[in-house]
Design an enzyme around this catalytic site. Structure first.
Site, mmCIF file in Angstrom:
data_model
loop_
_atom_site.group_PDB
_atom_site.id
_atom_site.type_symbol
_atom_site.label_atom_id
_atom_site.label_comp_id
_atom_site.label_asym_id
_atom_site.label_seq_id
_atom_site.Cartn_x
_atom_site.Cartn_y
_atom_site.Cartn_z
ATOM 1 N N CYS A 185 0.857 -1.307 -0.011
ATOM 2 C CA CYS A 185 0.072 -0.004 0.069
ATOM 3 C C CYS A 185 0.864 1.136 -0.090
ATOM 4 O O CYS A 185 1.828 1.212 0.628
ATOM 5 C CB CYS A 185 -0.967 -0.063 1.351
ATOM 6 S SG CYS A 185 -2.013 1.375 1.312
ATOM 7 N N CYS A 213 0.748 4.262 7.006
ATOM 8 C CA CYS A 213 0.107 4.228 8.414
ATOM 9 C C CYS A 213 0.975 3.366 9.076
ATOM 10 O O CYS A 213 1.534 2.288 8.715
ATOM 11 C CB CYS A 213 -1.130 3.672 8.305
ATOM 12 S SG CYS A 213 -2.269 4.218 6.791
ATOM 13 N N CYS A 271 0.365 -0.354 10.168
ATOM 14 C CA CYS A 271 -0.216 -1.237 9.299
ATOM 15 C C CYS A 271 0.883 -2.209 8.656
ATOM 16 O O CYS A 271 1.847 -1.818 8.128
ATOM 17 C CB CYS A 271 -0.978 -0.645 8.292
ATOM 18 S SG CYS A 271 -1.733 -1.727 7.059
ATOM 19 N N CYS A 292 -17.032 -8.689 5.119
ATOM 20 C CA CYS A 292 -16.255 -7.255 4.903
ATOM 21 C C CYS A 292 -15.127 -7.358 3.952
ATOM 22 O O CYS A 292 -14.234 -8.381 4.324
ATOM 23 C CB CYS A 292 -15.457 -6.559 6.094
ATOM 24 S SG CYS A 292 -17.034 -6.652 7.433
ATOM 25 N N CYS A 351 -19.735 -5.333 3.237
ATOM 26 C CA CYS A 351 -19.091 -4.067 3.742
ATOM 27 C C CYS A 351 -17.781 -4.080 2.880
ATOM 28 O O CYS A 351 -17.233 -5.179 2.575
ATOM 29 C CB CYS A 351 -18.928 -4.356 5.249
ATOM 30 S SG CYS A 351 -17.596 -3.080 5.890
ATOM 31 N N CYS A 383 -19.103 2.679 8.948
ATOM 32 C CA CYS A 383 -18.426 1.823 9.532
ATOM 33 C C CYS A 383 -17.176 2.578 10.144
ATOM 34 O O CYS A 383 -16.425 2.613 9.280
ATOM 35 C CB CYS A 383 -18.031 0.416 9.225
ATOM 36 S SG CYS A 383 -17.074 -0.542 10.474
ATOM 37 N N ARG A 428 -17.927 -2.190 17.910
ATOM 38 C CA ARG A 428 -17.179 -3.515 17.661
ATOM 39 C C ARG A 428 -15.882 -3.855 18.357
ATOM 40 O O ARG A 428 -15.038 -2.793 18.458
ATOM 41 C CB ARG A 428 -16.853 -3.856 15.832
ATOM 42 C CG ARG A 428 -16.135 -5.083 15.895
ATOM 43 C CD ARG A 428 -16.230 -5.407 14.447
ATOM 44 N NE ARG A 428 -17.317 -5.353 13.631
ATOM 45 C CZ ARG A 428 -17.529 -4.850 12.597
ATOM 46 N NH1 ARG A 428 -16.442 -3.902 11.890
ATOM 47 N NH2 ARG A 428 -18.862 -4.815 11.963
HETATM 48 N N1 SAM Z 1 -6.650 0.787 2.995
HETATM 49 C C1 SAM Z 1 -7.891 1.093 3.438
HETATM 50 C C2 SAM Z 1 -7.928 2.227 4.585
HETATM 51 O O1 SAM Z 1 -6.860 2.458 5.244
HETATM 52 O O2 SAM Z 1 -8.860 2.847 4.732
HETATM 53 C C3 SAM Z 1 -8.652 -0.143 4.062
HETATM 54 C C4 SAM Z 1 -7.712 -1.305 4.689
HETATM 55 S S1 SAM Z 1 -7.088 -0.718 6.169
HETATM 56 C C5 SAM Z 1 -5.961 -2.116 6.736
HETATM 57 C C6 SAM Z 1 -8.526 -0.802 7.527
HETATM 58 C C7 SAM Z 1 -8.323 -0.383 8.884
HETATM 59 O O3 SAM Z 1 -7.423 -1.575 9.552
HETATM 60 C C8 SAM Z 1 -7.355 0.644 9.314
HETATM 61 O O4 SAM Z 1 -7.940 2.040 9.166
HETATM 62 C C9 SAM Z 1 -6.919 0.339 10.779
HETATM 63 O O5 SAM Z 1 -7.788 0.977 11.601
HETATM 64 C C10 SAM Z 1 -7.055 -1.104 10.828
HETATM 65 N N2 SAM Z 1 -5.715 -1.827 11.047
HETATM 66 C C11 SAM Z 1 -4.583 -1.759 10.231
HETATM 67 N N3 SAM Z 1 -3.575 -2.399 10.550
HETATM 68 C C12 SAM Z 1 -4.081 -2.276 12.319
HETATM 69 C C13 SAM Z 1 -3.159 -3.037 13.221
HETATM 70 N N4 SAM Z 1 -2.133 -3.595 13.203
HETATM 71 N N5 SAM Z 1 -3.837 -3.027 14.383
HETATM 72 C C14 SAM Z 1 -5.153 -3.028 14.458
HETATM 73 N N6 SAM Z 1 -5.885 -2.244 13.422
HETATM 74 C C15 SAM Z 1 -5.450 -2.261 12.056
HETATM 75 FE FE1 SF4 Z 2 -3.091 1.151 3.477
HETATM 76 FE FE2 SF4 Z 2 -2.801 -0.098 5.797
HETATM 77 FE FE3 SF4 Z 2 -3.030 2.510 5.707
HETATM 78 FE FE4 SF4 Z 2 -4.946 1.014 4.597
HETATM 79 S S1 SF4 Z 2 -4.491 1.251 6.988
HETATM 80 S S2 SF4 Z 2 -4.134 2.690 3.797
HETATM 81 S S3 SF4 Z 2 -4.034 -0.788 3.938
HETATM 82 S S4 SF4 Z 2 -1.156 1.300 4.862
#
Ligand code: SAM
Ligand code: SF4
Ligand code: DTB
Length: 347
Positions: A56, A60, A63, A100, A131, A191, A263
């Site tokens: 990606c 973040c 992530c 989802c 979702c 959500c 949730r």
């Molecule tokens: N890329 C899209 C976005 O960020 O909106 C959708 C997928 S992203 C993985 C969805 C959510 O997963 C993120 O907004 C975050 O809140 C959660 N998430 C990702 N990594 C995580 C982690 N290591 N622990 C807890 N929640 C996580």
């Molecule tokens: Fe990309 Fe992960 Fe951030 Fe979603 S949460 S935008 S998958 S880096």
């Protein structure tokens, strides 16, 4: 009983006062509110699938799928529609009512949209709630998703506006709010929630809940994730959240957004059953169900069903068109699964 009304004018002082309540007072208040709006022993179950994993472009810090960090994940292309529908059918067979689908994108591309729309149509046709979480959307993409039958769009604010820049630098809070507004305008359910354990303060936790609760309409679903610490991400070595502070967050969310499903989201594998029971007492009434989240683990479905059975909790029926036949089938499947597991563990 303490009367509760749905409000959109929460102030930081009020919310911090809730966080500071003695634990039992806070839980009593949250459980009282919960009982005014929900059947207390029903929990909604959703299953997650990563339809496009890794690489990606966003940064973040929490992530494992960010291309900025090396977490050893294989980069994958968008999954084939048929495979997604098979996974959805499997989720339905174990009793899930919502499917989802998540993609590691900054936003969906024009080339991917037709496949994504087919996934929505196909999952919907299986009789599941749909979702998706695909990142930032244009208004046109949002409308196309709604048209295809998407019920929920997941788009987390993650933390307070003040702390956001410490975690993500490749997108802004206001872009996130704009996508949420498109989703609402297109008539879909929202959500949106956040993550605890990223080094945020209690003010940041309160700030996130204020952003969500002071939206013109509350998100129907509010996922509260415990950070899953993944090696290679900048937050891998963060300190654990005090379990009671995590429960406090669920309770305050329940009080502030009394009609929303709260949730108990990522991080359940790291929680013991007593903590999860406290989470339900605090008003959490939705979980991710099935052995995988997007890329990390989640408790096995049969383990969850045994916990539900021990707590006298039943899975919630789908919100709309409560399909009694489907519900009866789900409950039967859950009973069979639970009994067979109990039988095996007894020999
Ligand atoms: N890329 C899209 C976005 O960020 O909106 C959708 C997928 S992203 C993985 C969805 C959510 O997963 C993120 O907004 C975050 O809140 C959660 N998430 C990702 N990594 C995580 C982690 N290591 N622990 C807890 N929640 C996580
Ligand atoms: Fe990309 Fe992960 Fe951030 Fe979603 S949460 S935008 S998958 S880096
Ligand atoms: C949400 O709030 N949590 C889910 C879902 N929405 C998309 C994702 C959790 C991801 C946990 C890390 C992983 O499995 O990659």
């Amino acid at each position: 009983m303490i009367a509760s009304v749905t409000r959109h004018d929460w102030t930081p002082a009020e919310v911090l006062a809730l966080f500071k309540l003695p634990f039992n007072d806070l839980l009593f208040q949250a459980q009282s509110v919960h009982r005014q709006y929900f059947e207390p022993n029903r929990v909604q179950v959703s299953t997650l699938l990563s339809i496009k994993t890794g690489a990606c472009p966003e940064d973040c810090k929490y992530c494992p799928q960010s291309g900025h960090y090396n977490t050893g994940l294989d980069k994958e292309k968008l999954m084939e529609v048929e495979k997604v529908l098979q996974a959805a059918a499997d989720a339905k067979a174990i009793g899930s009512t919502r499917f989802c689908m998540g993609a590691a994108w900054k936003h969906p591309s024009a080339k991917d949209m037709p496949y994504v729309l087919k996934m929505v149509e196909g999952v919907k046709a299986l009789g599941l709630e749909t979702c998706m979480t695909l990142g930032k959307l244009t208004q046109e993409q949002t409308e196309a998703l709604a048209q295809a039958g998407l019920d929920y769009y997941n788009h987390n604010l993650d933390t307070s506006p003040e702390f956001y820049g410490n975690i993500i630098t490749t997108r802004t809070y206001s872009e996130r709010l704009q996508t949420l507004a498109y989703v609402r305008d297109a008539g879909m359910k929202i959500c949106s929630g956040g993550i605890l354990g990223m080094g945020e303060s209690v003010e940041d936790r309160a700030g996130l809940l204020i952003q969500l609760a002071n939206l013109p309409e509350h998100p129907e679903s509010v996922p509260i994730n415990m950070l899953v610490k993944v090696k290679g991400t900048p937050l891998a070595e963060e300190e654990d959240v005090d379990p009671f502070d995590f429960i406090r967050m669920l309770a305050v969310a329940r009080i502030m957004m009394p009609e929303s499903h709260v949730r108990l989201s990522a991080g359940r594998e790291q929680m013991n059953e007593q903590m999860q029971a406290l989470a339900f007492l605090a008003g959490a009434n939705s979980i991710f169900y099935g052995e995988k989240l997007l890329t990390t683990g989640n408790p096995q479905a049969d383990k969850d069903m045994r916990l539900f059975a021990r707590l006298g909790i039943q899975p919630e029926a789908r919100e709309e068109h409560a399909d009694e036949v489907h519900q009866a089938a789900i409950e039967q499947a859950l009973i069979e699964q639970r009994d067979s597991k109990l039988f095996y563990s007894a020999v």
